[in-house]
Design a protein around this motif. Structure first.
Motif, mmCIF file in Angstrom:
data_model
loop_
_atom_site.group_PDB
_atom_site.id
_atom_site.type_symbol
_atom_site.label_atom_id
_atom_site.label_comp_id
_atom_site.label_asym_id
_atom_site.label_seq_id
_atom_site.Cartn_x
_atom_site.Cartn_y
_atom_site.Cartn_z
ATOM 1 N N SER A 352 0.901 -1.186 -0.052
ATOM 2 C CA SER A 352 -0.010 -0.022 0.030
ATOM 3 C C SER A 352 0.888 1.256 0.146
ATOM 4 O O SER A 352 2.099 0.836 0.250
ATOM 5 C CB SER A 352 -1.054 0.035 1.207
ATOM 6 N N VAL A 354 1.358 5.417 1.095
ATOM 7 C CA VAL A 354 1.023 6.510 2.017
ATOM 8 C C VAL A 354 1.677 7.836 1.377
ATOM 9 O O VAL A 354 2.440 7.746 0.556
ATOM 10 C CB VAL A 354 1.468 6.589 3.454
ATOM 11 N N ALA A 371 5.166 9.738 -2.158
ATOM 12 C CA ALA A 371 4.665 8.615 -2.067
ATOM 13 C C ALA A 371 5.675 7.561 -1.583
ATOM 14 O O ALA A 371 6.724 7.360 -1.835
ATOM 15 C CB ALA A 371 4.129 8.109 -3.530
ATOM 16 N N ARG A 374 4.506 0.891 1.880
ATOM 17 C CA ARG A 374 4.049 0.038 3.139
ATOM 18 C C ARG A 374 4.022 -1.257 2.754
ATOM 19 O O ARG A 374 3.019 -1.589 1.793
ATOM 20 C CB ARG A 374 3.287 0.895 3.965
ATOM 21 N N LEU A 409 -2.530 7.226 -6.251
ATOM 22 C CA LEU A 409 -2.863 8.419 -5.320
ATOM 23 C C LEU A 409 -3.206 9.581 -5.854
ATOM 24 O O LEU A 409 -3.711 10.484 -5.239
ATOM 25 C CB LEU A 409 -1.602 8.390 -4.572
ATOM 26 N N ASP A 412 -6.503 11.258 -5.120
ATOM 27 C CA ASP A 412 -6.616 12.066 -3.894
ATOM 28 C C ASP A 412 -5.926 13.148 -3.445
ATOM 29 O O ASP A 412 -5.808 13.722 -2.364
ATOM 30 C CB ASP A 412 -6.728 10.778 -3.130
ATOM 31 N N ALA A 563 0.605 9.395 5.753
ATOM 32 C CA ALA A 563 -0.582 8.969 5.830
ATOM 33 C C ALA A 563 -1.375 8.590 4.510
ATOM 34 O O ALA A 563 -0.765 9.351 3.474
ATOM 35 C CB ALA A 563 -1.446 9.746 6.885
ATOM 36 N N ARG A 564 -2.605 8.142 4.371
ATOM 37 C CA ARG A 564 -3.420 7.834 3.100
ATOM 38 C C ARG A 564 -3.893 9.513 2.829
ATOM 39 O O ARG A 564 -4.372 9.925 3.856
ATOM 40 C CB ARG A 564 -4.367 6.994 3.363
ATOM 41 N N THR A 567 -6.991 10.785 3.970
ATOM 42 C CA THR A 567 -7.252 11.210 5.382
ATOM 43 C C THR A 567 -6.560 12.594 5.705
ATOM 44 O O THR A 567 -6.552 13.139 6.805
ATOM 45 C CB THR A 567 -6.684 10.276 6.621
ATOM 46 N N VAL A 605 -3.686 6.067 11.530
ATOM 47 C CA VAL A 605 -4.856 5.782 10.434
ATOM 48 C C VAL A 605 -4.919 3.928 10.244
ATOM 49 O O VAL A 605 -3.683 3.409 10.163
ATOM 50 C CB VAL A 605 -4.104 6.125 9.076
#
Length: 605
Positions: A352, A354, A371, A374, A409, A412, A563-564, A567, A605
């Protein structure tokens, strides 16, 4: 895992004993080593002729004991570890009842040639350990008896050839160099050292290891550049077209001083194709009895000096090669296991991404995000995963997977903020890299070039980067001031962004040297027309110092944790002013901050 100390001692003993014309001195070396390794209080070694001792050496023996031992015949076929038979065989070592009671284990092993001819006996008695001689001790003495037998049997041939003796003396000087490789953790290095000893000892042009698998012979390891023979590691040929299969079958002699006079060698095309003049080869047998292939040495010219001693040298070295091949097989099995484990991290749910905000230090405005990958449930963290992937040859695959996930990403991350993507030079040169970025909005992408190994070819890298930058994608150089991200590296690539290494950022407020270097990099970046970003900003004092030095942007826990993106409210301004304004409590218990402040300590998160 390195070659054992006992194996090194056996190699030392063999090299020392070969050519030793003084049999008593040779036996003294043998019994001294046997007693030293097994910690026996006393022992004796003798050679026999016509059933009587012809040479003897001892440790800790009285004249009375020696007198009783001298006429004792060699005990042929005593099995090492058969303590009752060994006790009977060595009764002469324990003449007194009290002394006998103190001996926990006694052992007798033959000094025996490779052809199973018994030359004499090694006796040991009186172990210092209450538990007696271990199985390892007994196996060592048995191996020492064989090594001594080989070496002593070879002595007459060496005495007849002064030239051969001189070559073996050269090998002795090279031995210490070889042993350093045998002590290395890397079996490949150890095999290289062994091949170097084989080539030098036999005074031939090339030593190599072949593998026989089915109807194929492959060249696995070679001692040096073998272009003149037309061979290279990994080269395969039909087994019936090479020497090795005939040698292990007993159809081709182990020693061929002149390939032109040997019928099998003469009819094989490889003799003419590789211009083979002389050959020496012995089988490599694995500890479980499997035939691996052969340890061989060759030259382009006939070598009349070659004989049985050269075969014996290769027999000794082939056992050491076998030990290293076992280690390589074990490493390969472990690699397969690790490969299966790490590949699960590329399955859905394993990887993933973040985002960590990159902030203008004077205004607090977020200008982009980096970016960061994780991996679920991996104890070593992202750097450990990428390091393990690199060790297994999968670093590029993991980096490409992370790049693909990082591009996801973008929806977002509010426009016009950019997303910084990490890639190593090897990944940039991969043919899959360009198409991966083809559909991405170039004005919102920064390619952050990470450096973990030295760039192998700058021309190729620059060409690949030029293709990407021509579309409008900006280039950043990571970790400036450390590792391979040197000033010459930066000058060569002329990036749009330079990222100040975290090692310079940490404690910059209290370290004049760090401040001086950071200030120099500020001027350096300005002269290049590049933006300077400080990584790892973790305190307000670091932020203030960097800002006062002229650093434009920063990232770190003090400015925003990864964090994502969903969020994070990346449109709000990060507070970079007086640290004292954080003292008013919020209703939910968080430190006070202006309404448009993005907290650096977000809920998990």
């Amino acid at each position: 895992m390195p070659v054992s100390v006992q194996e090194q001692l056996l190699l030392d003993a063999f090299v020392a004993l070969v050519g030793q014309e003084d049999k008593a001195a040779a036996l003294q070396q043998v019994i001294d080593l046997a007693c030293d390794v097994t910690q026996a209080r006393r022992g004796a070694a003798y050679l026999r002729s016509n059933a009587q001792p012809s040479a003897m050496a001892h440790v800790g023996m009285t004249d009375e004991q020696l007198a009783r031992l001298s006429p004792y015949p060699v005990v042929s076929g005593v099995r090492v570890g058969d303590r009752l038979a060994a006790r009977d065989a060595i009764g002469a070592l324990t003449p007194a009842p009290d002394d006998h009671a103190a001996v926990v284990v006694v052992a007798a092993v033959p000094i025996r040639t490779r052809g199973s001819t018994d030359l004499g006996t090694i006796y040991i008695a009186g172990p210092r350990s209450a538990s007696g001689f271990s199985d390892v001790d007994l196996r060592f003495v048995e191996a020492l008896g064989h090594q001594a037998g080989h070496a002593i049997a070879l002595t007459p041939a060496i005495a007849e050839s002064q030239d051969l003796l001189e070559r073996l003396q050269v090998a002795e000087r090279l031995r210490s160099h070889a042993v350093q490789g045998l002590r290395a953790d890397d079996p490949l290095t150890a095999i290289d050292r062994i091949l170097a000893v084989a080539q030098s000892t036999l005074s031939l042009d090339l030593a190599f290891v072949t593998r026989l698998h089915g109807s194929t012979q492959s060249f696995e390891f070679l001692s040096q550049d073998s272009n003149s023979f037309g061979w290279h590691p990994g080269l395969e040929m039909p087994a019936d077209e090479g020497y090795c299969s005939y040698m292990v079958a007993g159809e081709l002699p182990h020693v061929v001083p002149d390939c032109a006079t040997e019928p099998i060698a003469r009819r094989l095309p490889v003799t003419a194709d590789a211009r083979l003049g002389a050959y020496v080869g012995v089988p490599i047998t694995m500890p479980d009895g499997r035939l691996y292939g052969g340890l061989c040495a060759v030259s382009h010219t006939p070598e009349a000096h070659l004989g049985g001693v050269d075969e014996e040298v290769l027999h000794v070295l082939s056992a050491l090669v076998s030990d290293q091949l076992v280690l390589l097989e074990r490493q390969d099995a472990e690699r397969v296991t690790r490969l299966a484990e790490i590949q699960t991290l590329l399955a859905p749910g394993g990887l993933s991404m973040v985002a960590q905000p990159i902030v203008e230090l004077r205004t607090g405005r977020v200008c982009g995000v980096e970016a960061l990958a994780r991996f679920a449930g991996h104890p070593d963290g992202p750097s450990g995963v990428f390091s393990a992937a690199a060790h297994l040859g999968l670093r590029t695959d993991f980096e490409l997977a992370a790049l693909s996930a990082a591009l996801d990403l973008l929806p977002d991350v509010p426009d016009p903020l950019y997303v910084s993507l990490n890639a190593s030079p090897v990944t940039v040169l991969d043919p899959r890299f360009g198409p991966l970025l083809a559909a991405a909005p170039a004005d919102r992408i920064v390619l952050e070039l990470t450096e973990h190994i030295e760039v192998p070819d700058y021309d190729d890298l620059i060409a690949a980067l030029d293709s990407v930058r021509a579309r409008g994608i900006r280039l950043a150089i990571d970790d400036a001031g450390s590792g391979f991200a040197s000033l010459a590296h930066i000058l060569t690539l002329a990036p749009d962004i330079i990222k100040l290494d975290i090692a310079l950022t940490h404690g910059v407020d209290g370290d004049p040297a760090r401040r001086a270097l950071a200030s120099a990099l500020v001027g350096f970046a300005a002269d290049l027309g590049a933006l300077l970003i400080a990584e790892g900003v973790e305190t307000h004092a670091e932020l203030t110092t960097l800002r006062d030095l002229g650093v434009t942007c920063g990232q770190g826990f003090h400015l925003g944790r990864p964090a994502r993106p969903a969020t994070l409210d990346l449109t709000k301004t990060v507070y970079v002013g007086d640290e004292r304004r954080r003292s008013r409590p919020w209703a939910n218990g968080h430190p006070a901050a202006p309404p448009d402040f993005i907290p650096s300590q977000r809920p998990a998160v």
